[in-house]
Scaffold this motif. Structure first.
Motif, mmCIF file in Angstrom:
data_model
loop_
_atom_site.group_PDB
_atom_site.id
_atom_site.type_symbol
_atom_site.label_atom_id
_atom_site.label_comp_id
_atom_site.label_asym_id
_atom_site.label_seq_id
_atom_site.Cartn_x
_atom_site.Cartn_y
_atom_site.Cartn_z
ATOM 1 N N GLN A 29 0.827 -1.191 0.000
ATOM 2 C CA GLN A 29 0.000 0.000 0.000
ATOM 3 C C GLN A 29 0.869 1.252 0.000
ATOM 4 O OE1 GLN A 29 -3.339 -0.238 -0.310
ATOM 5 N NE2 GLN A 29 -2.978 -2.448 -0.430
ATOM 6 N N ALA A 30 0.325 2.340 -0.525
ATOM 7 C CA ALA A 30 1.056 3.603 -0.574
ATOM 8 C C ALA A 30 1.454 4.022 0.835
ATOM 9 C CB ALA A 30 0.189 4.683 -1.221
ATOM 10 N N GLY A 31 2.726 4.364 1.005
ATOM 11 C CA GLY A 31 3.206 4.822 2.300
ATOM 12 C C GLY A 31 3.567 3.710 3.270
ATOM 13 N N GLU A 32 3.357 2.452 2.901
ATOM 14 C CA GLU A 32 3.663 1.354 3.810
ATOM 15 C C GLU A 32 5.174 1.194 3.938
ATOM 16 O OE1 GLU A 32 2.883 -3.460 4.288
ATOM 17 O OE2 GLU A 32 1.956 -2.324 2.661
ATOM 18 N N ARG A 33 5.646 1.072 5.182
ATOM 19 C CA ARG A 33 7.067 0.906 5.438
ATOM 20 C C ARG A 33 7.336 -0.502 5.951
ATOM 21 N NH1 ARG A 33 10.343 5.151 5.783
ATOM 22 N NH2 ARG A 33 11.654 4.094 7.315
ATOM 23 N N PRO A 34 8.459 -1.079 5.566
ATOM 24 C CA PRO A 34 8.774 -2.432 6.040
ATOM 25 C C PRO A 34 9.110 -2.418 7.522
ATOM 26 C CG PRO A 34 10.629 -1.516 4.837
ATOM 27 C CD PRO A 34 9.499 -0.543 4.659
ATOM 28 N N PRO A 35 8.800 -3.485 8.241
ATOM 29 C CA PRO A 35 9.178 -3.556 9.658
ATOM 30 C C PRO A 35 10.683 -3.635 9.802
ATOM 31 C CG PRO A 35 8.349 -5.671 8.905
ATOM 32 C CD PRO A 35 8.117 -4.707 7.784
ATOM 33 N N ARG A 36 11.189 -3.024 10.840
ATOM 34 C CA ARG A 36 12.628 -2.989 11.070
ATOM 35 C C ARG A 36 13.052 -4.231 11.849
ATOM 36 N NH1 ARG A 36 14.750 1.044 14.949
ATOM 37 N NH2 ARG A 36 16.860 0.307 15.327
ATOM 38 N N ILE A 37 13.749 -5.133 11.174
ATOM 39 C CA ILE A 37 14.226 -6.373 11.774
ATOM 40 C C ILE A 37 15.730 -6.444 11.550
ATOM 41 C CG2 ILE A 37 14.088 -8.891 11.742
ATOM 42 C CD1 ILE A 37 11.217 -8.632 10.788
ATOM 43 N N GLU A 38 16.486 -6.531 12.639
ATOM 44 C CA GLU A 38 17.938 -6.508 12.547
ATOM 45 C C GLU A 38 18.528 -7.801 13.094
ATOM 46 O OE1 GLU A 38 19.419 -2.943 14.310
ATOM 47 O OE2 GLU A 38 18.354 -1.632 12.902
ATOM 48 N N GLY A 39 19.840 -7.857 13.146
ATOM 49 C CA GLY A 39 20.535 -9.047 13.592
ATOM 50 C C GLY A 39 20.834 -9.016 15.083
ATOM 51 N N LEU A 40 20.815 -10.172 15.697
ATOM 52 C CA LEU A 40 21.206 -10.334 17.102
ATOM 53 C C LEU A 40 22.470 -11.189 17.134
ATOM 54 C CD1 LEU A 40 20.517 -9.937 20.143
ATOM 55 C CD2 LEU A 40 19.324 -12.130 20.021
ATOM 56 N N ASP A 41 23.519 -10.684 17.748
ATOM 57 C CA ASP A 41 24.794 -11.386 17.769
ATOM 58 C C ASP A 41 24.742 -12.508 18.798
ATOM 59 O OD1 ASP A 41 27.338 -12.135 17.291
ATOM 60 O OD2 ASP A 41 28.298 -10.381 18.176
ATOM 61 N N SER A 42 24.017 -13.568 18.442
ATOM 62 C CA SER A 42 23.874 -14.728 19.306
ATOM 63 C C SER A 42 23.749 -15.957 18.414
ATOM 64 C CB SER A 42 22.642 -14.583 20.207
ATOM 65 O OG SER A 42 22.539 -15.668 21.107
ATOM 66 N N SER A 43 23.696 -17.118 19.022
ATOM 67 C CA SER A 43 23.663 -18.353 18.238
ATOM 68 C C SER A 43 22.627 -19.318 18.788
ATOM 69 C CB SER A 43 25.041 -19.027 18.244
ATOM 70 O OG SER A 43 25.415 -19.372 19.567
ATOM 71 N N SER A 44 22.155 -20.203 17.929
ATOM 72 C CA SER A 44 21.275 -21.302 18.301
ATOM 73 C C SER A 44 21.768 -22.549 17.591
ATOM 74 C CB SER A 44 19.820 -21.014 17.907
ATOM 75 O OG SER A 44 19.278 -19.975 18.688
ATOM 76 N N VAL A 45 21.795 -23.654 18.304
ATOM 77 C CA VAL A 45 22.258 -24.921 17.747
ATOM 78 C C VAL A 45 21.060 -25.842 17.582
ATOM 79 C CG1 VAL A 45 23.724 -26.939 18.100
ATOM 80 C CG2 VAL A 45 24.527 -24.669 18.791
ATOM 81 N N ARG A 46 20.924 -26.426 16.413
ATOM 82 C CA ARG A 46 19.823 -27.336 16.133
ATOM 83 C C ARG A 46 20.345 -28.757 15.990
ATOM 84 N NH1 ARG A 46 15.620 -25.571 11.765
ATOM 85 N NH2 ARG A 46 14.616 -27.288 12.847
ATOM 86 N N ALA A 47 19.504 -29.700 16.378
ATOM 87 C CA ALA A 47 19.898 -31.099 16.252
ATOM 88 C C ALA A 47 20.032 -31.504 14.793
ATOM 89 C CB ALA A 47 18.881 -32.003 16.954
ATOM 90 N N ALA A 48 19.298 -30.841 13.925
ATOM 91 C CA ALA A 48 19.356 -31.140 12.483
ATOM 92 C C ALA A 48 19.531 -29.844 11.727
ATOM 93 C CB ALA A 48 18.081 -31.856 12.023
ATOM 94 N N ALA A 49 20.672 -29.663 11.099
ATOM 95 C CA ALA A 49 20.919 -28.446 10.338
ATOM 96 C C ALA A 49 20.162 -28.490 9.016
ATOM 97 C CB ALA A 49 22.415 -28.279 10.062
#
Length: 600
Positions: free
Chosen positions: A425-445
């Motif tokens: 839509q006219a004038g719509e701005r994207p949400p501001r989403i940035e990086g967090l300097d942290s980590s997550s480990v998953r059992a299955a990459a």
């Protein structure tokens, strides 16, 4: 009218010291008094809002048990009304509008309601903020259900991969057999596109290198007492019976965040009797709640998380996978980042748009970060997918992203991380989403096959969305903001860059080999210019990416930038697959997207 705090103390529902603590919290961090009291467990939500209704001399209405009439919801902007603290519930026989509110029904609220229902008599009833949020999320889920009925099929199918493979083979044959008078113009055109789009995208990465303060703000020092930490909602989809629960509790046992400040919501399919039985047999903690959802919603991560979001009570919220083990200090880092951003904006040191979300910077399998992960990290720094920190978040994975709860609900839930559909839509701005300097480990990459499939799907959605938005911009004429033009150009430029990369590289090699007997000819010059562009852009991009990776993650991470040529080759093939998926998409998908507002 007697303040609600004094009424609670007089009724014996609250101690004076508890009221003083909640008042101080409200003064320091904002929000409503009742939210602080309920979040701290000093009073139940039912008791607080029952007393609030008595102070207003109004009836109490449970919007979950007694929901608003759908016809009235269709007449208002539900998200905006809920953000203002009210919702229209029903139209009485005498024509009055019953409005449920969680704020004092003063004159300004009456004016707001009358803007939507002019010349109507207004009758107010009291409700909780959680009830209003549940209504807003219910409307959002209804929209998602409609989207799923019309677009449950992925755009990219195996047939498109096969077509792209055949096309690549045909391109190699054409480069070897086409007359040079036809090969050279194609090579020159692709070279212009490649260098133009590549330099623009590379400039974005360079600007991030020059002003890398955003990343520094994402992980400020963490301090303060545990009592000062806000309530944090953690959402996890759970399955697999008792082994699944054991895995879940094992992964989150090491998280360093006070349990009394944690609001954990486990999302379970109502058909998963093994997991539900295991939960019943487990002595659940008071800070853990269970949300039972239909199986169709459980397998859809966005819908599952939105169900839990309707129940969440925290100031911040994050969704994790069941097999994911976040870094122990991740929640504390996210709190510090959100609050540092708020302080900077209050001091006018940052633009006024608030920080909506923080995406965890490193997600890996149980071993060290995979080669694919290192390559992807280098590519993300340069924003060559067209989705930088100032663009719409387009990850197909909505987990390991921390959000400001209120802003996430205002924006419609976890769906903001899903690929967008339809024009902006006219004038719509994207949400501001940035990086967090942290980590997550998953059992299955994430495997290479899934990475490639998701990348092609996202690029296909980007192409369609950019085309829709460009069409809407043309129809509006000059009535569109420059930010929208920049965002559309960025996504189209990123896709064009990847489409041109194999043409320039392969065509340059073919032309160089075929022009050995034509030294000094136009074909010879075009071949070496094309290959020179590739070497130049790869070198510049690798230098920028390596510098940022070293600065953020150390020297070992910097070597991931050396794999950029291979990453671009994978992304180029994904871009061609996506292009074929768009061109060959079913007629039903074309007609749905052609309708005004389709895909909302």
């Amino acid at each position: 009218m007697e303040p609600i705090g004094a009424r609670l103390v007089a009724a014996g529902l609250l101690e004076p010291a508890q009221l003083a603590w909640a008042t101080e919290q409200q003064r320091r961090t904002g929000g409503y008094l009742g939210e602080h009291l309920v979040a701290a467990g000093m009073i139940t939500a039912d008791a607080f809002y029952a007393e609030l209704a008595r102070s207003w001399e109004a009836q109490r209405r449970d919007l979950v048990a007694d929901p608003p009439q759908p016809a009235l919801l269709a007449e208002i902007d539900v998200e905006q009304a809920v953000e203002l603290g009210w919702i229209a519930c029903e139209l009485t026989d005498d024509g009055a509008v019953v409005v449920a509110t969680c704020v004092r029904p003063a004159e300004d609220l009456v004016v707001e309601v009358l803007e939507s229902f002019p010349a109507r008599t207004i009758e107010f009833v009291a409700c909780s903020r959680a009830d209003l949020d549940a209504v807003a999320l219910g409307v959002r889920l209804g929209r998602l259900a409609g989207d799923r009925r019309t677009s449950s099929r992925r755009l990219v199918q195996p047939a498109h991969v096969a077509v792209a493979t055949v096309g690549a083979v045909a391109a190699v044959v054409a480069a070897a057999l086409l007359p040079m008078r036809l090969l050279v113009p194609a090579l020159v055109g692709a070279s212009v596109v490649f260098v133009g789009c590549g330099l623009v995208q590379l400039l974005r990465g360079y600007l991030l290198l020059v002003a890398d303060d955003r990343w520094a703000r994402a992980a400020p020092p963490v301090g303060g007492a545990d009592d000062d930490l806000p309530l944090y909602s953690v959402i996890v989809r759970v399955c697999g019976g008792q082994p699944g629960l054991d895995e879940l509790f094992g992964n989150f046992r090491g998280v360093d965040y006070p349990r009394e400040r944690t609001d954990a919501i486990l999302v379970v399919s109502e058909d998963d009797t093994d997991t539900l039985d295991a939960l019943r047999a487990t002595g659940r903690r008071g800070w853990v709640r269970v949300a039972r959802v239909p199986q169709a919603d459980f397998v859809d991560v966005v819908r599952a998380c939105d169900h839990a979001l309707a129940l969440a009570r925290g100031r911040y919220v994050v969704a994790y996978d069941q097999d994911e083990r976040p870094a122990p200090d991740q929640l504390r880092l996210a709190v510090a980042a959100f609050e540092a951003d708020l302080a900077a904006r209050l001091d006018a040191r940052l633009p006024p748009d608030p920080l909506v979300g923080l995406r965890v910077g490193r997600r890996s399998g149980p071993e060290a970060t995979t080669a694919l992960g290192r390559m992807a990290a280098a590519g993300e720094i340069l924003h060559l997918d067209g989705a930088g920190t100032d663009g719409f978040a387009r990850s197909p994975d909505v987990t390991s992203v921390h959000f400001n709860m209120r802003l996430l609900r205002r924006l419609g839930g976890f769906g903001i991380l899903a690929p967008r559909r339809g024009p902006v839509q006219a004038g719509e701005r994207p949400p501001r989403i940035e990086g967090l300097d942290s980590s997550s480990v998953r059992a299955a990459a994430t495997g290479q096959r899934r990475w490639f499939r998701d990348r092609a799907e996202v690029i296909a959605e980007d192409i369609l969305d950019a085309a829709d938005r460009l069409r809407a911009m043309v129809l509006r004429g000059a009535a569109h903001p420059p930010e929208e033009t920049r965002d559309v150009a960025s996504h189209l430029g990123a896709t064009s860059f990847h489409l041109a990369y194999p043409v320039v590289l392969g065509g340059g090699v073919a032309a160089a080999l075929r022009s050995e007997t034509m030294q000094g000819s136009l074909a010879d010059a075009a071949a070496w210019v094309a290959l020179g562009e590739v070497v130049l852009l790869v070198s510049m991009a690798s230098a920028v990416a390596a510098t940022l990776l070293v600065r953020r993650h150390g020297w070992r991470a910097g070597f991931g930038a050396l794999a950029l040529p291979a990453l671009w080759s994978l992304q180029a093939f994904a871009a061609w697959v996506a292009l074929y998926a768009v061109l060959l998409r079913p007629r039903a998908v074309r007609s749905r997207r052609a309708r005004p507002g389709a895909g909302g």
